[in-house]
Design an enzyme around this catalytic site. Structure first.
Site, PDB file in Angstrom:
ATOM      1  N   ASN A  90      28.621   5.416   7.149  1.00  0.00           N
ATOM      2  CA  ASN A  90      27.939   6.239   6.130  1.00  0.00           C
ATOM      3  C   ASN A  90      28.811   7.398   5.647  1.00  0.00           C
ATOM      4  O   ASN A  90      28.642   7.907   4.541  1.00  0.00           O
ATOM      5  CB  ASN A  90      26.661   6.875   6.697  1.00  0.00           C
ATOM      6  N   LEU A  91      29.730   7.854   6.526  1.00  0.00           N
ATOM      7  CA  LEU A  91      30.378   9.150   6.290  1.00  0.00           C
ATOM      8  C   LEU A  91      31.359   9.123   5.121  1.00  0.00           C
ATOM      9  O   LEU A  91      31.770  10.173   4.637  1.00  0.00           O
ATOM     10  CB  LEU A  91      31.083   9.621   7.562  1.00  0.00           C
ATOM     11  N   LYS A 130      19.187  10.846  10.418  1.00  0.00           N
ATOM     12  CA  LYS A 130      19.740  11.484   9.218  1.00  0.00           C
ATOM     13  C   LYS A 130      18.977  12.754   8.864  1.00  0.00           C
ATOM     14  O   LYS A 130      19.563  13.703   8.340  1.00  0.00           O
ATOM     15  CB  LYS A 130      19.691  10.503   8.041  1.00  0.00           C
ATOM     16  N   CYS A 158      30.853 -15.641   8.099  1.00  0.00           N
ATOM     17  CA  CYS A 158      31.184 -14.607   7.116  1.00  0.00           C
ATOM     18  C   CYS A 158      31.134 -13.270   7.836  1.00  0.00           C
ATOM     19  O   CYS A 158      31.376 -13.197   9.031  1.00  0.00           O
ATOM     20  CB  CYS A 158      30.229 -14.678   5.924  1.00  0.00           C
ATOM     21  N   ASP A 185      13.452   9.601   4.904  1.00  0.00           N
ATOM     22  CA  ASP A 185      14.468   8.687   5.448  1.00  0.00           C
ATOM     23  C   ASP A 185      14.057   8.308   6.868  1.00  0.00           C
ATOM     24  O   ASP A 185      13.439   9.099   7.563  1.00  0.00           O
ATOM     25  CB  ASP A 185      15.856   9.327   5.461  1.00  0.00           C
ATOM     26  N   GLY A 220      23.724   8.064   0.276  1.00  0.00           N
ATOM     27  CA  GLY A 220      24.821   8.386  -0.631  1.00  0.00           C
ATOM     28  C   GLY A 220      24.397   9.168  -1.855  1.00  0.00           C
ATOM     29  O   GLY A 220      25.084  10.098  -2.284  1.00  0.00           O
ATOM     30  N   ARG A 237      30.642   8.536   2.245  1.00  0.00           N
ATOM     31  CA  ARG A 237      29.952   8.981   1.019  1.00  0.00           C
ATOM     32  C   ARG A 237      28.719   9.845   1.263  1.00  0.00           C
ATOM     33  O   ARG A 237      28.281  10.539   0.350  1.00  0.00           O
ATOM     34  CB  ARG A 237      29.524   7.748   0.200  1.00  0.00           C
ATOM     35  N   ASN A 277      17.802  -0.209  -2.527  1.00  0.00           N
ATOM     36  CA  ASN A 277      17.324  -1.602  -2.580  1.00  0.00           C
ATOM     37  C   ASN A 277      16.220  -1.721  -3.626  1.00  0.00           C
ATOM     38  O   ASN A 277      15.558  -0.746  -3.976  1.00  0.00           O
ATOM     39  CB  ASN A 277      16.826  -2.062  -1.203  1.00  0.00           C
ATOM     40  N   CYS A 335      25.453  -2.486  -1.001  1.00  0.00           N
ATOM     41  CA  CYS A 335      26.711  -1.764  -0.770  1.00  0.00           C
ATOM     42  C   CYS A 335      27.404  -2.280   0.480  1.00  0.00           C
ATOM     43  O   CYS A 335      28.631  -2.346   0.548  1.00  0.00           O
ATOM     44  CB  CYS A 335      26.449  -0.267  -0.609  1.00  0.00           C
TER      45      CYS A 335
END
Ligand SMILES: [Zn+2]
Length: 382
Positions: free
Chosen positions: A72-73, A88, A340, A64, A43, A75, A133, A190
């Protein structure tokens, strides 16, 4: 060092820079001579790499190891719909070379680690931190301090962002600001907490601006200042940052080599915060028990807006923050199964219910995401 000349094609391409008195031909030649490493093609890395390429930074490095995911798209504008499932770095290369074929792009398809960071960063003039992170953020900072490379920092959470320039000769570093990482699990990622996609563009473009200013040598960089961006209030605030003389990285310099950052941040595999530290069952096992109409309480510990996206049959919504109080009305001898989104909050819920005296409580491993993968693909993933 002699600066490289600009070709007539480059002179035309960069004409709007060349007519800026503070950039001009010399500034553009500095950009062409510059080597900038962008850590992360996500991002933040997307707008950073695109704008630095467009601006004419001569040598761009990009680190990366991930593949493009549909989520992902929203942002990560380096990548497109056709790139989903592909590395990527492949879409980044195609996009960047189309934006500016004069850019020399060097890609590192690897996770940045304490073992490879110094080797990868060495030789760059500026590093732009686009990581998501804490472990990698401390790693990038320490490597920049050790090598004496400015670290253009940016980070975001939900609707808020931060930016600064760390590890310069005169300014503070990330450790001066945050000596210790937050306890693992306290700050959601995120993926867990959500993020306004456009905010990454806003903060990433601030990082790209700072990198260009450092290279050209103009303006007042964010050295010794932390910029706080509030997208909802659309307010920008600046905090003054001092170098901490006790900082182990840039102050006392007792940190002479890179350390184990996963251990430092408590995010190492098998750490006590792992979801596998509590009793659990798989989604298939849960589906079988629902099918047999077994008697147990199924508690969804997510938030109401997540419940509105997808839920499991027979579940009751009790968000984690209100579970402790709500559970006082439950029968602690009854069997309880919690879930969750991905399993982390469920594990916390299990521990909390165990502390409250519940005798049989288990977490659905992998949460509703794994349920969608293994039991019912019509349950949407988010
Ligand atoms: Zn420091």
């Amino acid at each position: 060092m002699a600066l490289p000349d600009l070709s007539s094609d480059e002179i035309l391409r960069y004409s709007r820079h060349l007519i800026l008195p503070d950039v001009a031909v010399d500034g553009q030649r500095r950009l062409k001579a510059a080597r900038v490493l962008v850590v992360g093609a996500g991002g933040l890395g997307s707008p950073v790499a695109l704008y630095l390429a467009a601006a004419g930074v001569g040598h761009l490095g990009l680190v990366d190891f991930d593949v493009v995911d549909l989520t992902n798209l929203q942002r990560q504008i380096l990548h497109g719909t056709a790139d989903v499932g592909h590395p990527k770095l492949a879409s980044a290369r195609a996009r960047i070379s189309d934006t500016n074929p004069h850019v020399e792009l060097e890609t590192y398809e690897t996770r940045l680690t304490a073992e490879n960071a110094l080797e990868i960063l060495r030789g760059y003039d500026v590093v732009v931190d686009g990581t998501d992170n804490f472990a990698t953020r401390y790693l990038v900072n320490d490597a920049c301090v050790l090598l004496g490379i400015p670290n253009v920092y940016g980070s975001i959470f939900r609707f808020e962002g931060q930016a600064s320039v760390f590890a310069t000769a005169e300014g503070p570093c990330y450790r001066c600001l945050y000596r210790e990482p937050p306890p693992p699990g306290l700050v959601p990622s995120c993926a867990e907490g959500g993020v306004l996609g456009v905010l990454l563009g806003l903060v990433g473009v601030i990082q790209a601006t700072e990198a260009i200013k450092l290279i050209v040598g103009i303006g007042a960089p964010l050295v010794g200042r932390l910029l706080l961006v509030d997208a909802l209030g659309m307010q920008f605030r600046t905090l003054q940052l001092q170098r901490d003389p006790e900082c182990p990285a840039c102050g006392t310099r007792e940190l002479r080599q890179l350390i184990d950052y996963e251990a430092f941040c408590g995010t190492a595999a098998g750490s006590v915060t792992g979801e596998d530290a509590v009793p659990e069952l798989t989604p298939l096992e849960l589906a079988a028990r629902i099918g047999r109409k077994d008697d147990f309480d199924l508690i969804d510990v997510r938030e109401p807006h997540e419940w509105a996206i997808a839920k499991l049959p027979g579940a009751r919504l009790v968000p984690l923050a209100s579970l402790k109080e709500a559970a006082t009305a439950f029968d602690p001898t009854r069997e309880v199964i919690v879930y969750c989104r991905a399993g982390v909050r469920g594990a916390k819920a299990v521990r909390q219910l165990q502390e409250q005296g519940f005798v049989s409580v288990r977490n659905v491993s992998g949460g509703i995401l794994r349920w969608s993968d293994e039991v019912d693909p019509t349950v949407p993933k988010y």
